[in-house]
Scaffold this motif. Sequence first.
Motif, short mmCIF file in Angstrom:
data_model
loop_
_atom_site.label_atom_id
_atom_site.label_comp_id
_atom_site.label_asym_id
_atom_site.label_seq_id
_atom_site.Cartn_x
_atom_site.Cartn_y
_atom_site.Cartn_z
N ARG A 71 4.17 16.22 10.06
CA ARG A 71 4.47 14.80 9.94
C ARG A 71 4.96 14.28 11.29
O ARG A 71 5.85 14.85 11.91
CB ARG A 71 5.55 14.55 8.87
N ARG A 73 5.59 10.27 13.41
CA ARG A 73 5.51 8.81 13.36
C ARG A 73 5.94 8.24 14.70
O ARG A 73 6.58 8.90 15.49
CB ARG A 73 6.32 8.23 12.21
N CYS A 82 4.51 1.73 10.46
CA CYS A 82 4.50 2.31 11.79
C CYS A 82 3.34 3.29 11.91
O CYS A 82 2.92 3.91 10.92
CB CYS A 82 5.81 3.05 12.07
N LYS A 84 1.43 6.57 12.22
CA LYS A 84 1.90 7.85 11.71
C LYS A 84 0.76 8.85 11.60
O LYS A 84 -0.42 8.48 11.55
CB LYS A 84 2.56 7.67 10.35
N GLU A 147 -3.09 4.95 11.33
CA GLU A 147 -2.86 6.16 10.53
C GLU A 147 -3.87 7.23 10.90
O GLU A 147 -5.06 6.96 11.09
CB GLU A 147 -2.99 5.84 9.04
#
Length: 289
Positions: A71, A73, A82, A84, A147
Amino acid sequence: MPERRCNVLSPWLRAGALAALLALSACDNGPEQPEGEKQPAPADNGAAQQSEPPATAAPEGKLETREETLRRRADNCSGDDCAKVAVDLKLYEGHPELNQAVRRRMIRQLSGNGEDQGAPPKTLEEAADRFLTTAAGIPGDGARGWELSGESRQLGRWKDLLTVAIDSYEFTGGAHGLPVTRWLNWDLAAHRPVSLGQVINPGQEDAFEAAARRAHERWLEKEVDSDEDFRQAWPFQESSDFRLTRKGLVLHYDVYSIAPYVMGQPTLTLPWKDLEGVIREEYRPDGGQ
């Protein structure tokens, strides 16, 4: 209709040399067997091969798996939109070569399948950081909503051939993002990928293409019937992404390959009866379907 973007797909003749590469559930990864058959051994397509380990007995029953997640961001950004990155991999205990192939293919997809300039990233973390660095360079709030995501999942197992789907999705603005899927077939006994060219009998490439074209025609009749404009705009293409099932050999196509985005990622099924003498015997159903 969105601007057409053709998916670059390798011909069957080159699929054996191609290191190509997941919605059946991940809950059961035991072998898929045609009625009453025991277990022989096939394999997959999808990573640069190194030295080939000796063949061993493929594990029977369910394979032990573990999850690996990533993960990231954007820094100095608040809110749900935001930029990510999210990656979820299903990895297999005791199969390091397979896990390496899955990671390698995922890195390639997350970095634009080699379309980016410069040296490709070596790790998932590097691929994620590059995406976020690019987003950070967009002025104002232009990168809001960006994304990048990826997931590997098990599609099924045919004899010793395990099929893993490697999905990625990238959104950098516009009406929608771009999903990409590759199917990695892996021989659990030989510890190596198996390409489409390796399951077709030598000299049967034209027969295979003919079977694929018939499957495409059946798909057209079901989906668009006699819409001649559609047929002209979205002609047949070859694909090197495949899996073997009880019904036959299934080909996978990304969006914008043989259909517009709205129709998703089509699949064509070539029944076993159309593949007599075309597919190598070790990959066919033991019952001779």
